[in-house]
Enzyme design. Structure first.
Site, PDB file in Angstrom:
ATOM      1  N   ASP A  32      36.882  34.439  30.803  1.00  0.00           N
ATOM      2  CA  ASP A  32      36.335  33.296  31.551  1.00  0.00           C
ATOM      3  C   ASP A  32      37.425  32.357  32.074  1.00  0.00           C
ATOM      4  OD1 ASP A  32      33.871  34.319  30.537  1.00  0.00           O
ATOM      5  OD2 ASP A  32      34.037  33.047  28.773  1.00  0.00           O
ATOM      6  N   GLU A 239      25.243  33.365  35.783  1.00  0.00           N
ATOM      7  CA  GLU A 239      26.141  32.457  35.053  1.00  0.00           C
ATOM      8  C   GLU A 239      27.474  32.391  35.801  1.00  0.00           C
ATOM      9  OE1 GLU A 239      26.600  34.256  31.165  1.00  0.00           O
ATOM     10  OE2 GLU A 239      27.679  35.982  31.951  1.00  0.00           O
TER      11      GLU A 239
HETATM   12  O1  FUB Z   1      32.352  33.929  27.146  1.00  0.00           O
HETATM   13  C1  FUB Z   1      31.005  33.738  26.815  1.00  0.00           C
HETATM   14  C2  FUB Z   1      30.135  33.909  27.995  1.00  0.00           C
HETATM   15  O2  FUB Z   1      30.296  35.209  28.538  1.00  0.00           O
HETATM   16  C3  FUB Z   1      30.452  32.994  29.142  1.00  0.00           C
HETATM   17  O3  FUB Z   1      30.009  31.687  28.962  1.00  0.00           O
HETATM   18  C4  FUB Z   1      29.788  33.733  30.244  1.00  0.00           C
HETATM   19  O4  FUB Z   1      30.117  33.301  31.523  1.00  0.00           O
HETATM   20  C5  FUB Z   1      30.222  35.148  29.953  1.00  0.00           C
HETATM   21  O5  FUB Z   1      31.484  35.422  30.476  1.00  0.00           O
END
Ligand code: FUB
Length: 339
Positions: A32, A239
């Site tokens: 991320d 997301e």
């Molecule tokens: O790293 C945890 C979660 O996985 C993140 O918040 C999302 O965007 C995904 O990458």
């Protein structure tokens, strides 16, 4: 400190947009990546993946992260420094578990680190921590940002100096439980024929630790102005919000989650509406995809992650590759290869 100059190995061929990049660091697992240029240097704010033995489930409980490390480098391809622990979950008074994808900003002579973490009720909230250095260590505020929820904050500074936070993530990120900024733990994932859940935006107040106005939905439509349905899961928001500006246009990019695309939509204001334009990064190895886009020394870069080092979806490694625009402002799709 880690010397790893092997990223973006230029093993790509012009016009194919197939890139072979190496992990920025290999002594820890990172994911991320939110990249920013502060004081002429690139700082990357990633999640810090570790194996804590939590079994895998659809809510992402196996992403059980406990601290953040900040990475930095003079330029892409240069030596990467790991500055050590920048924030530990133990120092966040309200946090219970799962320190997920962070972002950072600079204002008021202070560096701000924004992070999602579950509170004592297991509800994701977004917190803020401050430092006088971009690499930390960061001191967390006593409470989460009032009115914040869900995951994956992206803090964008517009040319007029105003800051906006984009956030949200469905499924394990709990965004489907929030309607009209109200939490309902019984709200499940949307059905295929329902409209897809939209990402959220709020302007930050000048203290950078509160919202200046209520959280709003960010509209993303197809070229005909139609909102996506849940069944349009190769294009709808899941997301990993990121906002950047190119030639005066706002580019909102995000992950489609279960179809693993990183795609983008453009608009004329930080609040949108946004029109879907295409895929930036085809699916990488691993279930998740999450990125940032930043300009340095006249070139544009995509920071992203895959699971090249571990082969495990919850032990990821951040990478970087160059991003190219077409003359009409569209982004050339990248296929990242690991071999
Ligand atoms: O790293 C945890 C979660 O996985 C993140 O918040 C999302 O965007 C995904 O990458």
């Amino acid at each position: 400190t880690q010397n790893n100059a092997g990223n973006d190995s230029a093993a790509h061929t012009a016009n194919t947009s197939k890139y072979l990049s190496q992990p920025l660091v290999s002594h820890i697992y990172t994911a991320d990546p939110s990249a920013h240029v502060f004081n002429g240097r690139i700082y990357v704010y990633p999640s810090h993946d570790t194996a804590t033995g939590i079994p895998e489930d659809d809510l992402g409980s196996h992403f059980d992260m406990k601290d953040f490390h900040v990475l930095s480098m003079d330029s892409v391809g240069g030596k990467v420094t790991d500055h050590g622990v920048a924030l530990d979950i133990k120092s966040i008074p309200w946090a219970k578990r799962q320190l997920w994808a962070p972002d950072a900003a600079f204002a008021n002579g202070t560096y701000y680190l924004y992070f999602p973490v579950k509170d004592q009720q297991d509800v994701f909230r977004i917190g803020v921590a401050t430092s006088n250095k971009p690499e930390g260590p960061f001191t967390p505020a006593a409470t989460p940002i009032k009115g914040s929820y869900s995951i994956d904050p992206c803090v964008f500074k517009d040319d007029d100096g105003k800051f906006y936070m984009y956030f949200g993530g469905i499924w394990g990120g709990q965004l489907q439980r929030w309607n009209s900024n109200t939490y309902d733990s019984a709200k499940g994932n949307r059905n295929p024929e329902e409209l897809a859940v939209l990402p959220r935006v709020a302007p930050l107040a000048s203290d950078m630790g509160s919202f200046a106005a209520p959280v709003k939905e960010l509209t993303i439509t197809d070229e005909k102005g139609n909102l996506f349905k849940e069944k349009d899961n190769n294009k709808r928001f899941f997301e990993a919000s990121w906002m950047h500006k190119y030639n005066g246009k706002y580019y909102f990019s995000y992950s489609t989650g279960d179809t693993h695309n990183l795609c983008y939509a453009t608009g004329d204001s930080p609040y949108g509406p946004f029109t879907y334009k295409g895929v930036i990064l085809n699916p990488v190895e691993g279930w998740t995809s999450h990125h940032s886009i930043v300009q340095k020394d006249g070139k544009w870069y995509l920071f992203y992650h895959d699971v090249q080092l571990s082969g495990k979806t919850y032990l990821r490694n951040v990478k970087v590759t160059e991003l190219h625009y077409n003359p009409d402002g569209t982004i050339q799709t990248i296929t990242a290869v690991t071999k």
